[in-house]
Design a protein around this motif. Structure first.
Motif, PDB file in Angstrom:
ATOM      1  N   GLU A  99      35.448  -8.204   4.118  1.00 17.23           N
ATOM      2  CA  GLU A  99      35.573  -6.785   3.811  1.00 17.23           C
ATOM      3  C   GLU A  99      34.239  -6.048   3.968  1.00 17.23           C
ATOM      4  O   GLU A  99      33.181  -6.670   4.012  1.00 17.23           O
ATOM      5  N   ARG A 100      34.336  -4.739   4.008  1.00 16.46           N
ATOM      6  CA  ARG A 100      33.144  -3.931   4.290  1.00 16.46           C
ATOM      7  C   ARG A 100      32.019  -4.216   3.307  1.00 16.46           C
ATOM      8  O   ARG A 100      30.851  -4.214   3.679  1.00 16.46           O
ATOM      9  N   ASP A 101      32.375  -4.484   2.061  1.00 18.30           N
ATOM     10  CA  ASP A 101      31.338  -4.794   1.069  1.00 18.30           C
ATOM     11  C   ASP A 101      31.281  -6.295   0.776  1.00 18.30           C
ATOM     12  O   ASP A 101      30.732  -6.716  -0.234  1.00 18.30           O
ATOM     13  N   GLY A 102      31.859  -7.091   1.653  1.00 13.86           N
ATOM     14  CA  GLY A 102      31.824  -8.543   1.484  1.00 13.86           C
ATOM     15  C   GLY A 102      30.520  -9.136   1.989  1.00 13.86           C
ATOM     16  O   GLY A 102      29.615  -8.418   2.430  1.00 13.86           O
ATOM     17  N   ASP A 103      30.457 -10.458   1.965  1.00  6.62           N
ATOM     18  CA  ASP A 103      29.227 -11.146   2.352  1.00  6.62           C
ATOM     19  C   ASP A 103      29.011 -11.120   3.863  1.00  6.62           C
ATOM     20  O   ASP A 103      27.876 -11.152   4.339  1.00  6.62           O
ATOM     21  N   LEU A 104      30.106 -11.088   4.629  1.00  8.56           N
ATOM     22  CA  LEU A 104      30.005 -10.971   6.083  1.00  8.56           C
ATOM     23  C   LEU A 104      31.060  -9.972   6.558  1.00  8.56           C
ATOM     24  O   LEU A 104      32.172 -10.355   6.923  1.00  8.56           O
ATOM     25  N   PRO A 105      30.732  -8.685   6.537  1.00  8.20           N
ATOM     26  CA  PRO A 105      31.719  -7.681   6.964  1.00  8.20           C
ATOM     27  C   PRO A 105      32.128  -7.915   8.420  1.00  8.20           C
ATOM     28  O   PRO A 105      31.273  -8.112   9.289  1.00  8.20           O
ATOM     29  N   ILE A 106      33.446  -7.917   8.646  1.00  9.13           N
ATOM     30  CA  ILE A 106      33.959  -8.164   9.992  1.00  9.13           C
ATOM     31  C   ILE A 106      34.690  -6.906  10.475  1.00  9.13           C
ATOM     32  O   ILE A 106      35.557  -6.372   9.782  1.00  9.13           O
ATOM     33  N   CYS A 107      34.307  -6.479  11.677  1.00  5.01           N
ATOM     34  CA  CYS A 107      34.882  -5.265  12.271  1.00  5.01           C
ATOM     35  C   CYS A 107      34.896  -4.086  11.295  1.00  5.01           C
ATOM     36  O   CYS A 107      35.966  -3.499  11.035  1.00  5.01           O
ATOM     37  N   PRO A 108      33.739  -3.721  10.739  1.00  8.49           N
ATOM     38  CA  PRO A 108      33.705  -2.537   9.880  1.00  8.49           C
ATOM     39  C   PRO A 108      34.109  -1.270  10.647  1.00  8.49           C
ATOM     40  O   PRO A 108      34.508  -0.275  10.040  1.00  8.49           O
ATOM     41  N   SER A 109      34.032  -1.313  11.973  1.00  5.42           N
ATOM     42  CA  SER A 109      34.473  -0.170  12.787  1.00  5.42           C
ATOM     43  C   SER A 109      35.972   0.054  12.631  1.00  5.42           C
ATOM     44  O   SER A 109      36.446   1.181  12.695  1.00  5.42           O
ATOM     45  N   PRO A 162      27.164  -1.777   3.033  1.00  9.17           N
ATOM     46  CA  PRO A 162      26.067  -1.668   2.081  1.00  9.17           C
ATOM     47  C   PRO A 162      25.019  -2.770   2.270  1.00  9.17           C
ATOM     48  O   PRO A 162      25.259  -3.756   2.960  1.00  9.17           O
ATOM     49  N   GLY A 163      23.857  -2.575   1.666  1.00  6.54           N
ATOM     50  CA  GLY A 163      22.842  -3.638   1.623  1.00  6.54           C
ATOM     51  C   GLY A 163      21.903  -3.660   2.817  1.00  6.54           C
ATOM     52  O   GLY A 163      21.281  -4.682   3.098  1.00  6.54           O
ATOM     53  N   ASN A 164      21.762  -2.538   3.533  1.00  7.24           N
ATOM     54  CA  ASN A 164      20.833  -2.468   4.666  1.00  7.24           C
ATOM     55  C   ASN A 164      20.922  -3.663   5.609  1.00  7.24           C
ATOM     56  O   ASN A 164      19.969  -4.428   5.733  1.00  7.24           O
ATOM     57  N   PRO A 165      22.055  -3.842   6.252  1.00  5.94           N
ATOM     58  CA  PRO A 165      22.200  -4.991   7.157  1.00  5.94           C
ATOM     59  C   PRO A 165      21.124  -4.970   8.237  1.00  5.94           C
ATOM     60  O   PRO A 165      20.752  -3.903   8.739  1.00  5.94           O
ATOM     61  N   ARG A 166      20.626  -6.152   8.561  1.00  4.92           N
ATOM     62  CA  ARG A 166      19.525  -6.237   9.534  1.00  4.92           C
ATOM     63  C   ARG A 166      19.975  -6.742  10.904  1.00  4.92           C
ATOM     64  O   ARG A 166      19.300  -6.509  11.901  1.00  4.92           O
ATOM     65  N   ARG A 167      21.112  -7.474  10.905  1.00  7.68           N
ATOM     66  CA  ARG A 167      21.459  -8.081  12.185  1.00  7.68           C
ATOM     67  C   ARG A 167      22.973  -8.183  12.349  1.00  7.68           C
ATOM     68  O   ARG A 167      23.682  -8.456  11.380  1.00  7.68           O
ATOM     69  N   GLY A 168      23.431  -7.919  13.566  1.00  6.06           N
ATOM     70  CA  GLY A 168      24.860  -8.003  13.828  1.00  6.06           C
ATOM     71  C   GLY A 168      25.151  -8.666  15.165  1.00  6.06           C
ATOM     72  O   GLY A 168      24.269  -8.760  16.023  1.00  6.06           O
ATOM     73  N   VAL A 169      26.387  -9.130  15.308  1.00  3.20           N
ATOM     74  CA  VAL A 169      26.804  -9.711  16.585  1.00  3.20           C
ATOM     75  C   VAL A 169      28.096  -9.020  17.026  1.00  3.20           C
ATOM     76  O   VAL A 169      28.961  -8.724  16.203  1.00  3.20           O
ATOM     77  N   ALA A 170      28.183  -8.731  18.330  1.00  6.56           N
ATOM     78  CA  ALA A 170      29.404  -8.179  18.910  1.00  6.56           C
ATOM     79  C   ALA A 170      29.827  -9.090  20.050  1.00  6.56           C
ATOM     80  O   ALA A 170      28.978  -9.655  20.751  1.00  6.56           O
ATOM     81  N   GLN A 171      31.131  -9.212  20.204  1.00  6.12           N
ATOM     82  CA  GLN A 171      31.631 -10.161  21.213  1.00  6.12           C
ATOM     83  C   GLN A 171      32.895  -9.595  21.851  1.00  6.12           C
ATOM     84  O   GLN A 171      33.670  -8.886  21.219  1.00  6.12           O
ATOM     85  N   ALA A 172      33.065  -9.917  23.121  1.00  4.49           N
ATOM     86  CA  ALA A 172      34.324  -9.574  23.795  1.00  4.49           C
ATOM     87  C   ALA A 172      34.766 -10.751  24.649  1.00  4.49           C
ATOM     88  O   ALA A 172      34.029 -11.730  24.846  1.00  4.49           O
ATOM     89  N   TRP A 173      35.954 -10.628  25.160  1.00  5.69           N
ATOM     90  CA  TRP A 173      36.614 -11.735  25.851  1.00  5.69           C
ATOM     91  C   TRP A 173      37.484 -11.151  26.922  1.00  5.69           C
ATOM     92  O   TRP A 173      38.042 -10.069  26.760  1.00  5.69           O
ATOM     93  N   GLY A 174      37.555 -11.814  28.065  1.00  6.75           N
ATOM     94  CA  GLY A 174      38.366 -11.208  29.109  1.00  6.75           C
ATOM     95  C   GLY A 174      38.403 -12.008  30.385  1.00  6.75           C
ATOM     96  O   GLY A 174      38.531 -13.229  30.337  1.00  6.75           O
ATOM     97  N   ASP A 175      38.240 -11.296  31.513  1.00 11.33           N
ATOM     98  CA  ASP A 175      38.554 -11.857  32.831  1.00 11.33           C
ATOM     99  C   ASP A 175      39.973 -12.387  32.785  1.00 11.33           C
ATOM    100  O   ASP A 175      40.840 -11.762  32.234  1.00 11.33           O
ATOM    101  N   LEU A 176      40.229 -13.567  33.356  1.00 13.19           N
ATOM    102  CA  LEU A 176      41.570 -14.148  33.257  1.00 13.19           C
ATOM    103  C   LEU A 176      41.616 -14.950  31.963  1.00 13.19           C
ATOM    104  O   LEU A 176      41.894 -16.142  31.951  1.00 13.19           O
ATOM    105  N   MET A 177      41.262 -14.268  30.870  1.00 10.30           N
ATOM    106  CA  MET A 177      41.239 -14.867  29.540  1.00 10.30           C
ATOM    107  C   MET A 177      40.238 -16.015  29.434  1.00 10.30           C
ATOM    108  O   MET A 177      40.406 -16.883  28.598  1.00 10.30           O
ATOM    109  N   GLN A 178      39.225 -16.047  30.288  1.00  6.95           N
ATOM    110  CA  GLN A 178      38.304 -17.182  30.202  1.00  6.95           C
ATOM    111  C   GLN A 178      36.830 -16.808  30.066  1.00  6.95           C
ATOM    112  O   GLN A 178      35.982 -17.667  30.106  1.00  6.95           O
ATOM    113  N   VAL A 179      36.512 -15.520  29.901  1.00  9.67           N
ATOM    114  CA  VAL A 179      35.102 -15.173  29.789  1.00  9.67           C
ATOM    115  C   VAL A 179      34.778 -14.763  28.352  1.00  9.67           C
ATOM    116  O   VAL A 179      35.595 -14.139  27.669  1.00  9.67           O
ATOM    117  N   GLY A 180      33.606 -15.185  27.888  1.00  9.89           N
ATOM    118  CA  GLY A 180      33.106 -14.734  26.603  1.00  9.89           C
ATOM    119  C   GLY A 180      31.810 -13.976  26.829  1.00  9.89           C
ATOM    120  O   GLY A 180      30.958 -14.404  27.614  1.00  9.89           O
TER     121      GLY A 180
END
Lengths: 154, 386
Positions: free
Chosen positions: B316-326, B361-379
């Motif tokens: 969750e947004r205020d959890g320990d590892l917010p996922i997809c806050p967007s 919250p908590g002034n996050p310092r680092r994030g990771v974004a990822q996508a996937w595609g091509d013929l379902m085989q690219v990261g």
């Protein structure tokens, strides 16, 4: 052998097609441009004061500075013949009964590609060309609301 | 290699059917990104443009066609396309334009207008399958996702009602995003479980919507970034990786293509324990189970256990590892290439503390974004930090 003849030595083949039907929106600029063509019989351009360019057909933005274009102008129906070609065969390669002329008619810093009605021998690059529109009730908001361009004498 | 920062971002609303043409969507996003860092096209050295299959927009060479809206006029211009992975690949392409020393400031734009395909963009996906072994069956993407989801659920004994929690969280998060198509602050697990079954076990609300939209960011070399902003967000690591072209031969339970892309990005970023060193994750979530899949590939959860992040509130947004806050693709929308770059823009706003109602919250310092595609085989993976 032409490309259209079957090669008896060709490998076994599998026929498939790629289905593709599209419905395009006119867009911000297109809505206004084609509405003016259909309702008022006008060809509109849009002017960028920063880059001093006039886009025809009108665009919503200047491709040079990405500024929004709000100064839209009536360009009139007479442009200048920039270049032309005479078509003697159709896309399948069959001879056309009557050769067809296609030209690029300049307006502002852009222009419109369209059919020309004229004796090809009479065409001179740089001459004025006038858009001949369909009657108002037949216009649909399409580039084909312009039927063709013809030489214009003031 | 030079350090590269994101210094500006802009995005259009994601909608089901935009009036704007692909050129105009690109222009709106590009202009907003430039205005956000007070630059003009005169300051831009090169342009990178991302858009997925030409079939969606219905224009062959769509990258070149829409290039004027992206600011490509008389600039070094390049379009990249790795299917759904495009939105995270195009900033990587922009990154190496700058990191290499070739250019100081690069505009990166991603656009997709899926509504042009008529009657539905899904039909365009028929054409990506093998013409002899698969296309005669009339497949579409939902088949693949349903087959993969079933395998994933069966392998780990996961329940539909648990996986639905992913869709619920993302769509609730999206309710705070001004550009979102499917934000819903009140959606429940029951809503997801009661939605139309499309291809079992995939139901309507397990899937992200077909959308139109565009996103743009501005990248700058360190010496320029430090002059232009006191809040640069650095691209600390990038990675991309391809699995087999035969989706039938791929591990349907574990996304190797994400793992290797993530390891490449983490190594560059000096990350040894991703679960501890990453504060926000934006995994690619075109389907709810896919976010879980990808969190495992990103080494943010043990295999088969990403769901626990959602069950215990960690995600969750205020959890320990917010996922997809967007709000992710499930909530904000999925205009293919633009959806990936939306995740980069989200990390940019989150790490600068400019995400408004969505701010983690908590002034996050680092994030990771990822996508996937091509013929379902690219990261494709990008790590960003401040």
């Amino acid at each position: 052998m032409t490309f259209l003849e079957r090669d008896p030595l060709a490998p076994q083949a599998w026929f498939g097609n790629l289905p593709a039907a599209h419905r395009y929106t006119y867009g911000l600029a297109g809505e206004r441009f084609f509405r003016a063509l259909k309702d008022e019989g006008k060809i509109l351009g849009s002017y960028c004061p920063k880059c001093d360019r006039t886009y025809v057909p009108a665009t919503a933005f200047c491709e040079r500075c990405l500024g929004e274009l709000t100064d839209w102008r009536d360009m009139g129906l007479v442009g200048e013949l920039h270049t032309f070609t005479v078509l003697y065969v159709d896309v399948e390669g069959r001879p056309l009964e009557t050769p067809q002329i296609v030209g690029l008619v300049s307006f502002g810093d852009g222009g419109i590609v369209h059919f020309l009605h004229a004796d090809p021998e009479s065409l001179v690059i740089g001459m004025p060309m006038r858009a001949v529109l369909k009657p108002p009730h037949e216009r649909q908001g399409s580039i084909l609301d312009i039927q063709y361009f013809e030489p214009f004498q003031a | 290699m030079r350090k590269v920062a994101v210094i500006g971002a802009g995005m259009t609303r994601f909608v089901r059917r935009a009036l704007e043409t692909p050129k105009e969507l690109s222009w709106e996003a590009a202009r907003m990104a430039l205005e956000s860092c007070e630059l003009t096209m005169d300051d831009i050295d090169a342009v990178c443009f991302g858009t997925a299959p030409d079939a969606f927009d219905g224009v062959h060479m769509n990258g070149e066609y829409a290039s004027d809206g992206a600011g490509g006029w008389r600039k070094p211009f390049m379009r990249s396309y790795v299917g759904g992975g495009t939105g995270i690949f195009v900033p990587i392409q922009g990154w190496y334009h700058v990191a290499s020393g070739m250019f100081d400031v690069v505009l990166v734009v991603a656009e997709e207008k899926m509504s042009s395909y008529y009657p539905h963009a899904q039909a365009a996906f028929l054409t990506i399958f093998d013409h002899t072994t698969e296309r005669p069956l009339g497949p579409n993407l939902l088949w693949i996702f349903a087959l993969e989801m079933n395998r994933y659920m069966s392998t780990y004994g996961l329940k539909k009602e648990d996986i639905a929690r992913v869709a619920v969280l993302h769509k609730r998060n999206a309710a705070a995003h001004p550009c979102a198509l499917l934000g819903d602050a009140n959606i429940t697990v029951e809503d997801v479980l009661n939605s139309e079954v499309l291809a079992w076990p995939v139901q309507r609300l397990d899937v992200s919507p077909v959308s139109d939209g565009a996103v743009a960011i501005v990248l700058a070399a360190e010496h320029v970034a430090k002059r232009l902003t006191d809040k640069p967000v650095w691209i600390e690591g990038v990675g991309w990786h391809l699995d087999t072209a035969y989706w039938t031969n791929r591990d349907l339970v574990y996304p190797r293509y994400v793992e290797y892309a993530a390891r490449m990005a983490y190594e560059m970023a000096g990350i040894k324990e991703p679960r501890k060193e990453i504060h926000i994750a934006e995994p690619y979530d075109p389907f709810d189970y896919k976010a879980l899949h990808h969190l495992e590939g990103l080494q943010l959860a043990p295999r088969g256990r990403a769901i626990e992040l959602y069950l215990d509130g960690t995600a969750e947004r205020d959890g320990d590892l917010p996922i997809c806050p967007s709000g992710g693709l499930l909530g904000v929308g999925n205009p293919i290439a633009a959806a990936g770059l939306m995740k980069i823009a989200e990390l940019f706003w989150q790490l600068r503390g400019e995400a408004g109602e969505r701010q983690v919250p908590g002034n996050p310092r680092r994030g990771v974004a990822q996508a996937w595609g091509d013929l379902m085989q690219v990261g494709t993976v990008v790590v960003m930090g401040r």
